[in-house]
Each structure stands twice: as C-alpha cells, then as structure tokens.
Design an enzyme around this catalytic site. Structure first.
Site, PDB file in Angstrom:
ATOM      1  CG  ASP A 143      -7.150  -6.734  11.443  1.00 16.61           C
ATOM      2  OD1 ASP A 143      -6.744  -5.616  11.079  1.00 16.61           O
ATOM      3  OD2 ASP A 143      -7.085  -7.036  12.830  1.00 16.61           O
ATOM      4  N   GLY A 146      -1.785  -2.581  12.439  1.00 15.33           N
ATOM      5  CA  GLY A 146      -0.455  -3.204  12.745  1.00 15.33           C
ATOM      6  C   GLY A 146       0.538  -3.540  11.992  1.00 15.33           C
ATOM      7  CB  SER A 148       2.897  -0.060   8.226  1.00 19.35           C
ATOM      8  OG  SER A 148       2.937   0.798   7.467  1.00 19.35           O
ATOM      9  CB  SER A 149      -2.749  -1.435   6.059  1.00 17.97           C
ATOM     10  OG  SER A 149      -3.378  -0.982   6.951  1.00 17.97           O
ATOM     11  CB  SER A 150      -1.886   4.142   6.790  1.00 19.54           C
ATOM     12  OG  SER A 150      -0.834   4.021   7.863  1.00 19.54           O
ATOM     13  CB  ALA A 151       2.951   3.304   5.219  1.00 18.11           C
ATOM     14  CG  ASP A 194       5.087   2.544   9.211  1.00 18.90           C
ATOM     15  OD1 ASP A 194       5.584   1.799   9.838  1.00 18.90           O
ATOM     16  OD2 ASP A 194       3.992   3.203   9.811  1.00 18.90           O
TER      17      ASP A 194
END
Ligand code: GLA
Length: 427
Positions: A143, A146, A148-151, A194
């Site tokens: 999972d 936290g 920074s998967s979005s960056a 990030d």
C-alpha cells in the site's frame, strides 16, 4: 522483490511481455521507466515554505513499461486498477478543478496523472507527437500511501512521454513539471520534496535539497566516500509500517490548511520586521527575527513556525550525523522530527501516532516518524539491519492491540523491510 536490486530481471521480463501483447510489438522494443518511492527522514512539511529537506528513495516503486505508439494516441492499462486510459496528445489538458463533470474522467481516475503529465509538458511548450502504449505497476502487495506514489507515477509518465518524443529534459525541469502536475493540475499546495527525491537521489546517499534556492547535494555515508559505486554493507534497513489508512493525499486532507497557517505565521513575522513585501513563506523570515517576534504569533501559528525553524535545524544536524555515519544521532533527530510533527505541526492522526510510538519501542530502531504528510499511510523507521526482523515481529504484534479494526482489514503487507534505492530512470 525484497532483494536489494529492484526491479529484478524477471519482473522486467513480465512487463516487457505484457506490453508486447497489448501493443503487438516485440518485447525488445519495450522501454521501462523505474520510478522509486521516496522517504523523507528529516525536513517534514517545510518544503512548501522554502525550507531544507533530506530525502532518499527505497527499492520499491512504480514501473511503467511502454512503447512509443507511432501516432498521437495514448493507451495505458494498470496492473492494479481496472479499466484503461485512452486519450490523444492533441487534447488540451485543463486542471482538474476547471473541468466540467462531463469530461472529468472519474471512471479511471488513476489516469489523471498521465493527463497531468501531458498538461505540464504542454504548459511549458513541449510539442509531443508520439503517444505511448503501456502498462503501469506499483510494487506488489504494497500500500503505497505515504510513500509519494503520486509523484512517482507523475514522474513515470513524464519520463515516458519525454523518451518517446526524444526530448532532453533535465532533472530540475522535471521537478518543475511534476510541481505543475501536483500544484496546478491536481490543486495540492505541496512542495518539491517528493519529486526532488525521486529524480535526484543516488543509491546510499541522502539527498539534501534547499527548496528555496533549489540547490541540492548528495550526502555520502563514510563507506561510500571513497568509492561511490561500491555496494554498501548496510548497517541499517528502512522499515515501513503501514497504518491501513489508505486515502490519497488530497486538497481536503488538511494539508493545504497547514500550508496556509505557515504562510499566515510568515506574514505576521514579516510585518513585525517591516518586510511585508517579501514572499509570505517562512523561509523569508530570518531566524533572529523569528526569535525576536515569536511571542507575537497566536498559538496555532506559533506552533507551525516552531516546527519550521526547529526542523531546519534538525536537517543541518542530520547532514552531519549522516556524513559521519552516526546512525544513533541521525535516528534521534528523526524521532524528534516525528514528535514536532505531532506536537507543533499537528498533522498526525491517531493510528499513525500509535504506530510512531510502537516503532520507537521496537528492537533496533534508531529513529522513526510519519512518512510523508502524516494524515494517512505509513511510518518509517531506520533500524539496525541485524534487528530488523525482530522489529517487524514486534510491530506486527503490537499494532493490532491499538488499532484492531484497521489491522484486521489490512490485506497488503503491514511491515516491509527495504533498502535504499536509486533515482528514476528509463531502461
Ligand atoms: C507530502 C507532500 C510533500 C511534503 C510532505 C511532508 O509528501 O507531497 O511536498 O510536504 O508531504 O514533508
């Protein structure tokens, strides 16, 4: 997957085969973007104020396999999410908040990052002709909130579009492009921590970034000073402990409010020193002016400013500790940063505070704090490599006592032991 070398050759082969199937091309034509997740041991929540941060990547993250599509079409599927994302490079991308509901692609919202990457490239006048056909994966069973998967995802698309179109783009430009995705396209007022970590990190080093001047440097541990290519015999492991709270960091998570509170503190301090014209962020305020006028701040703003100035100081001490290989001191600073995030920045939530407290008591832990913004996701700890498994066992045993419901709902890993990673790249 847990080896120091991420991604493994067999993972890459699977991706190349999948892209070959979808695109009808040969596996050897497939390129893969490796975009690692980041951690930030020190410098939490001060990037958006022009503060200094310390970051590194881990050997887990996003893999995007793709081939240039020979026309302007983009087609992406996901290893984790349903549906497919299709659009043309000729479509002008608008920030999410400017879209009408009819063209808002809710059914595949994971595809917004691909559109956001196109938005950023268009905004800076890059003319793209070739789309991509590809598939995107996040590390299995992890999972990523936290971390920074979005960056990591945004950067993966940027690098893929740039590679498909033979664009030469510097890491600094990509830091700015990813900022456009996050700040303008998605509307989150976050800083550049990030994407800087993901684009600038090097294996085994800490990345130091001054978010105001954008000057960065790599801080090597003593064992890499003479030969940076050497594989480290790690004294430590990076431990990720997940809370089970998974929501993505969004505009209504409290993050943007904190940014505003920091700015308000800056405005008051700048006014008190006759510097009203300066940019209202805390890095515009000199430390001596803060000391002189801090009592003029109202309680909430005083806490945010205290976090900012104390965190900058911890970053400076952290650089020294890392460079001299003093993990005990480095760890103490991380835990103090965690405490300041709870007491002064007030950004935690109950499950993450429980996790933080458990991590501090776990065997071999040098130091711990929330990872990322702290409103959900995970905590990180630096742990003595020889005690990492013992620590994992302790946390897995303790967390359910404090958060039985969240712990029982978790189907991904609850604790993951990682090594340091490298920077994002295309292979
Ligand atoms: C999130 C944001 C970053 C940074 C951290 C907290 O990850 O995206 O810009 O502010 O939180 O340090």
């Amino acid at each position: 997957m847990d080896s120091m070398h991420w991604p493994s050759e067999s993972e890459l082969d699977v991706i190349r085969e999948r892209v070959a199937e979808i695109s009808g091309r040969e596996a050897k034509e497939v390129r893969v973007v490796i975009s690692p997740y980041r951690i930030c041991p020190l410098g939490a929540h001060i990037d958006h104020q022009g503060g200094t941060v310390l970051a590194m990547t881990v050997n887990k993250g996003i893999l995007l396999g793709f081939v240039p599509s020979h026309d302007s079409q983009v087609l992406i599927t996901s290893g984790q999410f349903k549906g497919e994302v299709r659009f043309s490079l000729d479509e002008v991308q608008l920030p999410r908040y400017k879209r009408s509901s009819s063209n808002f692609h809710e059914e595949c919202s994971w595809g917004n990052y691909a559109r956001g990457a196109l938005y950023a490239l268009q905004k800076r006048n890059n003319h793209l002709k070739q789309g991509i056909t590809g598939i995107i994966y996040g590390t299995d069973g992890l999972d990523s909130s936290g971390l920074s998967s979005s960056a990591a995802v945004g950067i993966a698309y940027l690098l893929a579009f740039e590679s498909a179109n033979n664009l030469t783009v510097t890491p600094s430009e990509n830091i700015e492009y990813d900022r456009l995705i996050e700040n303008e396209y998605l509307g989150l007022r976050n800083g550049i921590l990030d994407q800087s970590a993901i684009l600038l990190s090097a294996y085994g080093c800490l990345t130091y970034m001054d978010c105001k001047t954008k000057v960065h440097k790599l801080i090597r541990p003593p064992e890499l000073k003479e030969d940076p290519t050497k594989e480290m015999k790690n004294k430590f492991k990076i431990l990720l402990a997940f809370s089970g709270l998974k929501q993505a960091l969004t505009t209504n998570s409290g993050y943007n409010n904190r940014v505003e509170e920091c700015q308000e503190a800056a405005r008051v301090l700048l006014k008190a020193t006759g510097n009203d014209g300066a940019e209202p962020i805390l890095s515009s305020v000199k430390l001596e002016d803060y000391e002189k006028h801090k009592l003029e701040l109202e309680v909430t703003h005083a806490k945010r400013a205290k976090h900012y100035f104390s965190e900058n100081e911890r970053v400076i001490k952290g650089v020294e500790a890392w460079a001299s290989g003093n993990m005990e001191e480095f760890g103490k600073l991380i835990s103090a940063s965690g405490l300041s995030s709870i007491e002064n920045y007030e950004c935690g939530c109950e499950p993450l505070i429980h996790l933080y407290e458990i991590l501090l008591k776990a065997p071999g832990v040098y130091g711990a704090r929330f990872s990322g913004a702290g409103f959900r996701g995970c905590c990180i700890a630096f742990v003595d490599a020889d005690k990492a498994l013992e620590a994992e066992f302790y946390i897995k045993n303790e967390y359910p006592k404090f958060q039985p419901e969240l712990a029982s709902q978790m189907n991904a890993e609850t604790v993951l032991i990682c090594d340091a990673g490298d920077c994002a790249r295309v292979i």
